[in-house]
Design a protein around this motif. Structure first.
Motif, PDB file in Angstrom:
ATOM      1  N   ARG A 131       1.212   4.119  -2.685  1.00 33.97           N
ATOM      2  CA  ARG A 131       0.857   5.714  -2.560  1.00 33.97           C
ATOM      3  C   ARG A 131       2.339   6.331  -3.080  1.00 33.97           C
ATOM      4  O   ARG A 131       2.043   7.355  -3.596  1.00 33.97           O
ATOM      5  CB  ARG A 131       0.998   5.905  -1.055  1.00 33.97           C
ATOM      6  CG  ARG A 131       0.732   7.225  -0.456  1.00 33.97           C
ATOM      7  CD  ARG A 131       0.994   7.507   0.855  1.00 33.97           C
ATOM      8  NE  ARG A 131       2.242   7.452   1.202  1.00 33.97           N
ATOM      9  CZ  ARG A 131       3.455   8.250   0.675  1.00 33.97           C
ATOM     10  NH1 ARG A 131       3.076   9.129   0.116  1.00 33.97           N
ATOM     11  NH2 ARG A 131       4.688   8.054   1.109  1.00 33.97           N
ATOM     12  N   GLN A 132       3.455   5.812  -2.861  1.00 31.07           N
ATOM     13  CA  GLN A 132       4.516   6.635  -3.391  1.00 31.07           C
ATOM     14  C   GLN A 132       4.498   6.557  -4.698  1.00 31.07           C
ATOM     15  O   GLN A 132       4.902   7.577  -5.432  1.00 31.07           O
ATOM     16  CB  GLN A 132       5.697   5.821  -2.933  1.00 31.07           C
ATOM     17  CG  GLN A 132       6.161   5.776  -1.561  1.00 31.07           C
ATOM     18  CD  GLN A 132       7.336   4.950  -1.149  1.00 31.07           C
ATOM     19  OE1 GLN A 132       7.921   4.427  -2.038  1.00 31.07           O
ATOM     20  NE2 GLN A 132       7.604   5.126   0.040  1.00 31.07           N
ATOM     21  N   ASP A 153       0.903  -1.353  -0.044  1.00 34.71           N
ATOM     22  CA  ASP A 153       0.218  -0.111   0.102  1.00 34.71           C
ATOM     23  C   ASP A 153       0.974   1.165  -0.028  1.00 34.71           C
ATOM     24  O   ASP A 153       0.618   2.224  -0.754  1.00 34.71           O
ATOM     25  CB  ASP A 153      -0.803  -0.104   1.112  1.00 34.71           C
ATOM     26  CG  ASP A 153      -1.987  -1.041   1.194  1.00 34.71           C
ATOM     27  OD1 ASP A 153      -2.518  -1.412  -0.024  1.00 34.71           O
ATOM     28  OD2 ASP A 153      -2.725  -1.284   2.083  1.00 34.71           O
ATOM     29  N   GLU A 154       1.951   1.277   0.770  1.00 36.98           N
ATOM     30  CA  GLU A 154       2.889   2.451   0.875  1.00 36.98           C
ATOM     31  C   GLU A 154       3.695   2.656  -0.542  1.00 36.98           C
ATOM     32  O   GLU A 154       3.823   3.801  -0.826  1.00 36.98           O
ATOM     33  CB  GLU A 154       3.829   2.264   2.059  1.00 36.98           C
ATOM     34  CG  GLU A 154       4.977   3.363   2.032  1.00 36.98           C
ATOM     35  CD  GLU A 154       4.515   4.884   2.276  1.00 36.98           C
ATOM     36  OE1 GLU A 154       5.214   5.671   1.718  1.00 36.98           O
ATOM     37  OE2 GLU A 154       3.276   5.182   2.771  1.00 36.98           O
ATOM     38  N   ALA A 188       2.425   9.449  -5.687  1.00 41.39           N
ATOM     39  CA  ALA A 188       3.022  10.956  -5.445  1.00 41.39           C
ATOM     40  C   ALA A 188       4.081  10.997  -6.578  1.00 41.39           C
ATOM     41  O   ALA A 188       4.037  12.194  -7.106  1.00 41.39           O
ATOM     42  CB  ALA A 188       3.694  10.774  -4.228  1.00 41.39           C
TER      43      ALA A 188
END
Length: 116
Positions: A15-16, A11-12, A19
Motif C-alpha cells: 500500500r505504501q 500488504d501495508e 502511495a
C-alpha cells in the motif's frame, strides 16, 4: 499468527509503495501541465518528491525489519512458544518515519529540503 502478521505487514508495504508512486505521478502531472510551472508550483513539486523519497526510505526500512524478523523466526526450534514470535515482532519498528534515526530521507523544515 506469525505468517498472518507478516502478510499484513507486506500488504501495508505494498500500500505504501502504491502511495509513493501516486505521489510521484501527481508531481509529474503538475510539472507537465500546459502552463509554465510557477515558483510556488515548483516548490510544491519539490515537497512532493521529498515526501516520495521519505516513502521509499520507509519501505526499505520496513522490508529490512521484516527480513530481520523472518531470519530470527528461522532460527527458532519447532514448537517454540508463540509468545517468542510476538516478542520478536514487538521489538521491530515498522513505523520508521516516526523515528528520525531510522530514516535517511530528507525532512522539510523551515521550507528547506535536506536530503542527506
Amino acid at each position: 499468527m506469525t505468517l498472518n502478521k507478516l502478510a499484513r505487514e507486506l500488504d501495508e508495504t505494498a500500500r505504501q509503495s502504491a502511495a509513493l508512486v501516486d505521489g510521484i505521478t501527481e508531481a509529474l502531472e503538475l510539472l507537465s501541465s500546459s502552463d509554465a510551472p510557477s515558483a510556488q508550483t515548483r516548490k510544491e513539486v519539490a515537497r512532493m518528491i521529498i515526501s516520495a523519497l521519505q516513502g521509499q526510505d520507509r519501505i526499505e526500512q520496513r522490508c529490512n525489519n521484516m527480513a530481520l524478523a523472518v531470519r530470527q523466526f528461522a532460527l527458532l526450534p519447532p514448537g517454540t512458544n508463540p509468545a517468542v514470535y510476538d516478542e520478536i515482532w514487538a521489538e521491530l519498528v515498522l513505523d520508521e518515519l516516526r523515528v528520525p534515526s531510522l530514516t535517511s530521507a530528507g525532512h522539510l523544515s523551515n521550507g528547506d529540503a535536506e536530503l542527506f
